[in-house]
Scaffold this active site. Structure first.
Site, PDB file in Angstrom:
ATOM      1  N   LYS A 158      94.247  80.224  10.605  1.00  0.00           N
ATOM      2  CA  LYS A 158      93.908  78.499  10.407  1.00  0.00           C
ATOM      3  C   LYS A 158      94.874  77.814  11.049  1.00  0.00           C
ATOM      4  O   LYS A 158      96.195  78.279  11.059  1.00  0.00           O
ATOM      5  CB  LYS A 158      93.800  78.174   8.997  1.00  0.00           C
ATOM      6  N   THR A 163      76.932  76.604   9.142  1.00  0.00           N
ATOM      7  CA  THR A 163      77.646  76.099   7.956  1.00  0.00           C
ATOM      8  C   THR A 163      76.517  75.606   6.911  1.00  0.00           C
ATOM      9  O   THR A 163      76.338  76.241   5.677  1.00  0.00           O
ATOM     10  CB  THR A 163      78.684  75.165   7.909  1.00  0.00           C
ATOM     11  N   SER A 197      80.255  82.315  13.852  1.00  0.00           N
ATOM     12  CA  SER A 197      81.411  82.303  14.946  1.00  0.00           C
ATOM     13  C   SER A 197      81.612  83.941  15.629  1.00  0.00           C
ATOM     14  O   SER A 197      81.694  84.143  16.310  1.00  0.00           O
ATOM     15  CB  SER A 197      82.857  81.808  14.319  1.00  0.00           C
TER      16      SER A 197
HETATM   17  N1  GLU Z   1      86.470  76.209   9.870  1.00  0.00           N
HETATM   18  C1  GLU Z   1      85.385  76.978   9.520  1.00  0.00           C
HETATM   19  C2  GLU Z   1      85.597  77.607   8.178  1.00  0.00           C
HETATM   20  O1  GLU Z   1      86.482  77.030   7.468  1.00  0.00           O
HETATM   21  C3  GLU Z   1      84.925  77.973  10.437  1.00  0.00           C
HETATM   22  C4  GLU Z   1      85.852  78.897  11.090  1.00  0.00           C
HETATM   23  C5  GLU Z   1      85.416  79.916  12.156  1.00  0.00           C
HETATM   24  O2  GLU Z   1      84.244  79.717  12.647  1.00  0.00           O
HETATM   25  O3  GLU Z   1      86.292  80.636  12.413  1.00  0.00           O
HETATM   26  O4  GLU Z   1      85.057  78.444   7.871  1.00  0.00           O
END
Ligand code: GLU
Length: 430
Positions: free
Chosen positions: A122, A206, A364
């Site tokens: 992250k 999502t 992703s």
């Molecule tokens: N930011 C999104 C999450 O918290 C997606 C992360 C991604 O696609 O790698 O799951």
């Protein structure tokens, strides 16, 4: 024995920072419980309780008025035993190290739940993109990639969008990385525009994942989605598409909110109008005078409540007054540990964040696979593959929670951590 942790208490004198350090602390407490329940030794907990790598960077950016502003950014990599680390980058004024570390642990759990060949990562930058020009945002995005370039890459750590970042920001970051490496690198980052190697269905992923969780949870609770009252906190990427999908399924979206306030109407809101008028940060309540606060919205009468905004929204202060019988966490960390207990005792079915919001990282992964093979899938193919992952993940966690007599959050941690623990063990790390 760990001392009981008051998740809504600010333990540090500097307010927000204390709260978000608690995010890491509360994550560690559940990891510990999950590791014990799975029968691993304490060394496994010692490995998994913190990221294996975390970098803090300072990014100088030339602002439009000629001054130079230095921004602070982070990239945290929780564990790379399973494969490269993966996870979004958020641009937000309240980003801090503890939060980014906790979020990287959650990414490991999400990837474990969805059975993706990744560990968790992250990133974040302390900034307010709502006050920045397009040019400033581009320079900041490129500066961030230069600053973290040594530890990221398509087979090392793959960033993606998160709070207040979008496909344009991913495009700038991909371009900067490709320039640095001197070859086209679409697999460096996901959530890109379609024309640069993005995947069909990534933008809605999502919300689609959350929708599938809502369908499954409603069945378990015998709630008919036709006409069911849904309250959604947050009208960003997840919240806005979710409102549309729920509306299309015949549910009644009776409440929505953004960072500035909330709208509630038991007769149902005009979702098409709201979607049409929201800005790119999900702001729409500024067009109305009859708004209520986000906190008031959470306590309103409804069947299903979906926190789809930021962390620490349902706490000991308001958990007793939540009326919903299902809470589906589309945001990361919206319910504190103590609030989870209160809701659980009230018989509320909580679908935890690390399950409900897994659709994003799952698509992703599909994007990265398509980039690696240079062959692109149809929207239907992506949607079908995503549905299978979400349905299986939900069922596995639901059954684990029944079999071990634990709440859905602990069950999700147990399912999520297993793969990372096993891979760390096979590699001979623990
Ligand atoms: N930011 C999104 C999450 O918290 C997606 C992360 C991604 O696609 O790698 O799951």
């Amino acid at each position: 024995m760990t001392a009981p942790f008051k998740s809504n208490q600010v333990q540090n004198p500097d307010g927000k920072q204390g709260e978000t350090l608690n995010l890491l602390r509360s994550t560690q407490l559940i990891i510990k419980e999950a590791v014990q329940k799975l029968g691993y030794k304490n060394e496994m907990y010692e490995l998994l309780k913190e990221p294996v790598r975390a970098l803090t960077v300072r990014i100088p950016v030339r602002m439009d008025n000629g001054t130079t502003k230095i921004f602070t950014g982070y990239r945290s990599q929780h564990n790379d035993a399973v494969g490269p680390t993966k996870g979004g980058v958020r641009f937000h004024p309240e980003v801090n190290e503890g939060e980014v570390k906790a979020l990287s642990i959650w990414m490991s759990l999400k990837c474990g739940i969805a059975n993706l060949p990744y560990g968790g990562g992250k990133g974040g930058i302390i900034c307010d993109p709502r006050d920045m020009s397009f040019g400033e945002l581009e320079r900041l995005s490129r500066g961030y990639v230069r600053a973290i370039s040594q530890i990221v890459g398509p087979t090392k750590d793959i960033p993606a969008p998160d709070v207040y970042t979008n496909s344009q920001i991913m495009a700038w970051m991909m371009d900067e990385y490709s320039c640095l490496r001197e070859f086209d690198s679409p697999g460096f980052i996901t959530g890109k525009p379609l024309v640069l190697g993005g995947s069909q269905g990534r933008e809605t992923a999502t919300a689609r994942g959350v929708t599938i969780c809502i369908e499954k949870a409603a069945k378990k609770k015998d709630i008919d989605l036709q006409g069911a009252g849904i309250v959604i906190q947050g009208f960003g990427n997840a919240g806005s598409f979710l409102a549309k999908f729920m509306h299309d399924l015949g549910a009644k979206v009776i409440g929505i909110s953004d960072a500035y306030g909330a709208l509630y109407d038991p007769e149902g809101l005009d979702i098409d109008y709201l979607l049409d008028r929201r800005d790119s940060f999900g702001t729409v309540t500024n067009l109305f005078t009859n708004i209520i606060t986000n906190q008031e919205l959470l306590e309103k009468e409804c069947d299903i409540l979906v926190p789809a905004a930021i962390a620490n929204q349902i706490t000991v202060q308001n958990a007793h007054r939540i009326k919903a019988s299902i809470v589906v966490e589309a945001a990361n960390g919206p319910t504190t540990l103590e609030a989870t207990k209160i809701l659980d005792e009230k018989g509320v079915l909580i679908v935890p964040d690390i399950l409900a919001s897994t659709g994003g990282v799952t698509v992703s992964y599909f994007e990265w696979v398509q980039n690696n093979q240079g062959y692109y899938w149809s929207e239907e193919e992506v949607a079908e593959k995503l549905r299978r992952v979400m349905v299986d993940s939900f069922e596995t966690i639901y059954q684990t929670s029944r079999a071990h007599q634990v709440d859905m959050r602990l069950a999700a941690y147990m399912v999520g951590i297993r793969k990372t623990a096993e891979a760390s063990h096979f590699r001979g790390w623990v």
